[in-house]
Design an enzyme around this catalytic site. Structure first.
Site, PDB file in Angstrom:
ATOM      1  N   LYS A   1     -15.730 -12.416  22.753  1.00 43.05           N
ATOM      2  CA  LYS A   1     -16.223 -13.203  23.881  1.00 43.05           C
ATOM      3  C   LYS A   1     -17.683 -13.602  23.647  1.00 43.05           C
ATOM      4  CE  LYS A   1     -16.818 -12.113  28.701  1.00 43.05           C
ATOM      5  NZ  LYS A   1     -16.430 -11.218  29.796  1.00 43.05           N
TER       6      LYS A   1
ATOM      7  N   LYS B   1     -24.657 -12.556  24.473  1.00 41.00           N
ATOM      8  CA  LYS B   1     -25.984 -12.563  23.867  1.00 41.00           C
ATOM      9  C   LYS B   1     -26.123 -11.488  22.799  1.00 41.00           C
ATOM     10  CE  LYS B   1     -29.499 -13.913  25.600  1.00 41.00           C
ATOM     11  NZ  LYS B   1     -30.757 -14.254  26.227  1.00 41.00           N
TER      12      LYS B   1
ATOM     13  N   LYS C   1     -17.455   3.252  26.880  1.00 41.06           N
ATOM     14  CA  LYS C   1     -18.831   3.713  26.668  1.00 41.06           C
ATOM     15  C   LYS C   1     -18.845   5.145  26.158  1.00 41.06           C
ATOM     16  CE  LYS C   1     -20.731  -0.056  28.091  1.00 41.06           C
ATOM     17  NZ  LYS C   1     -21.392  -0.959  27.164  1.00 41.06           N
TER      18      LYS C   1
END
Ligand code: LTN
Length: 377
Positions: free
Chosen positions: A195, A198, A114
């Protein structure tokens, strides 16, 4: 030993088949086991670290709740809660902040990712994320936390924090054990090297609520192999043996705590094949993985056989696959239950509020003990 089980999932909206096999199915398993206390949370405070749009967040919390219930999480057996309705989670997170060195958080792999991704607007929540997660778990003295492999560093940190607190204030927290969900990783339908998620767009995943016609369309556009892919197919045949070894206990629905090693194998393979071939390999691998989950052993063997001979017709197997996914009994039951639930949104909201209130009673009791230990009122 009586287990207290806690797990959480971010409110990313409707659940997809990757969520189902990666988390929900293991929760359903645990919920069934006698003598367990299960708490399953929608962790909306965690979701804030990504700055979601308010209207969207609200909708996602609702959709996740509906999907929990439609999938079979039973509010009579499990506590189903919304994190932000139990402010003791953030109370405890603050307390834990004060026994945790910053250096521990800087080491966390997800934080490092991040930090690279949000270089110029890294918010404090992203750094504090694992502390809030530790608070989620420790607040209820959870003994067992079912998670995916990627969450292990977070869990290790939760144990370290528990130890650090206990050393300073006396035995207070249980060190939670992890329970890794043995699961075949389902890849994105549009990019087999990633992977299923959404965030990759609506065509990349199959939602549990997708109707058969939608499933058929999505499966029909799965990338497959073209032309002569002999080396790739050889690799696939080799690794399908390993797939059987890795996952044979999944289909038997055993809950062995074992680690999945294919990640490292896949990385090695990427180096060996190069990016383009690796992509094709992954397309075939994902295709096979879906057959592995949804089709019969007979169909799978026939597929590999034909693949080897060069006679496999993907359109045939796509039809078969979408048919099996659409008629997979847990998904059929899911769609039926979901349709009932969305007709009564007030009831869904009430279930979540009631579950949260129940969780809160335990949270308050435990937090009172914790605060006493550190000299707070
Ligand atoms: N970080 C987890 C979600 C999560 C969680 C938890 C899981 C938040 N709090 C407590 C287990 C226990 C994730 O992204 N899967």
């Amino acid at each position: 030993m009586k287990h207290v089980i806690f797990s959480g999932i971010q409110p990313s909206g409707q659940l997809h088949i990757g969520n189902y096999f990666g988390a929900i199915r293991s929760w359903l398993d645990l919920q069934k086991q006698p003598g367990t206390t299960c708490i399953f949370a929608i962790v909306d405070y965690h979701a804030l670290t990504e700055g979601p749009d308010p209207k969207e967040l609200e909708q996602r919390i609702f959709d996740t709740t509906v999907d929990f219930l439609a999938a079979g999480l039973n509010p009579q057996k499990s506590t189903i809660m919304l994190q932000s309705l139990v402010p003791e989670h953030t109370d405890l997170a603050w307390i834990l902040n004060c026994v945790t060195p910053i250096s521990w958080l800087e080491r966390v792999p997800t934080f490092k990712e991040k930090a690279a991704q949000f270089k110029n607007n890294l918010n404090m929540g992203l750094m504090d994320y694992p502390i809030l997660m530790a608070a989620d778990i420790l607040l209820y003295n959870a003994t067992l936390v079912p998670v995916g492999l990627d969450q292990l560093p977070h869990l290790e940190l939760a144990r370290e924090i528990a130890r650090s607190f206990n050393a300073r204030y006396g035995k207070t927290f249980v060190e939670p054990a992890d329970r890794i969900t043995p699961t075949p990783k389902i890849m994105s339908l549009t990019d087999p090297t990633k992977k299923m998620s959404k965030s990759l767009g609506i065509k990349a995943y199959i939602a549990l609520s997708d109707e058969p016609a939608v499933i058929e369309k999505k499966i029909a556009s799965l990338p497959t192999a073209t032309g002569n892919e002999a080396t790739i197919i050889q690799e696939l045949l080799k690794s399908t043996k390993e797939i059987h070894e890795e996952f044979k206990d999944i289909t038997a629905s055993k809950t062995a705590d074992r680690q999945i090693t294919t990640e490292a194998d896949l990385n090695a393979l990427r180096k060996k094949l190069g990016d383009a071939k690796y992509r094709t390999f992954m397309a075939l691998y994902n295709f096979y993985m879906l057959l592995y989950i949804f089709a019969s052993a007979h169909d799978r063997r026939r597929f590999l056989d034909e693949l080897q001979k060069g006679t496999a017709q993907f359109s045939v197997y796509k039809k078969l696959l979408s048919n099996r996914i659409a008629t997979y009994p847990p998904f059929v039951a899911f769609r039926k239950k979901r349709a009932e639930l969305v007709r009564n949104p007030k009831q869904v909201e009430k279930t979540l509020r009631d579950g949260s209130a129940r969780a809160r009673r335990h949270a308050i009791r435990n937090l009172t003990i914790i605060k006493k230990k550190i000299g707070l009122a």
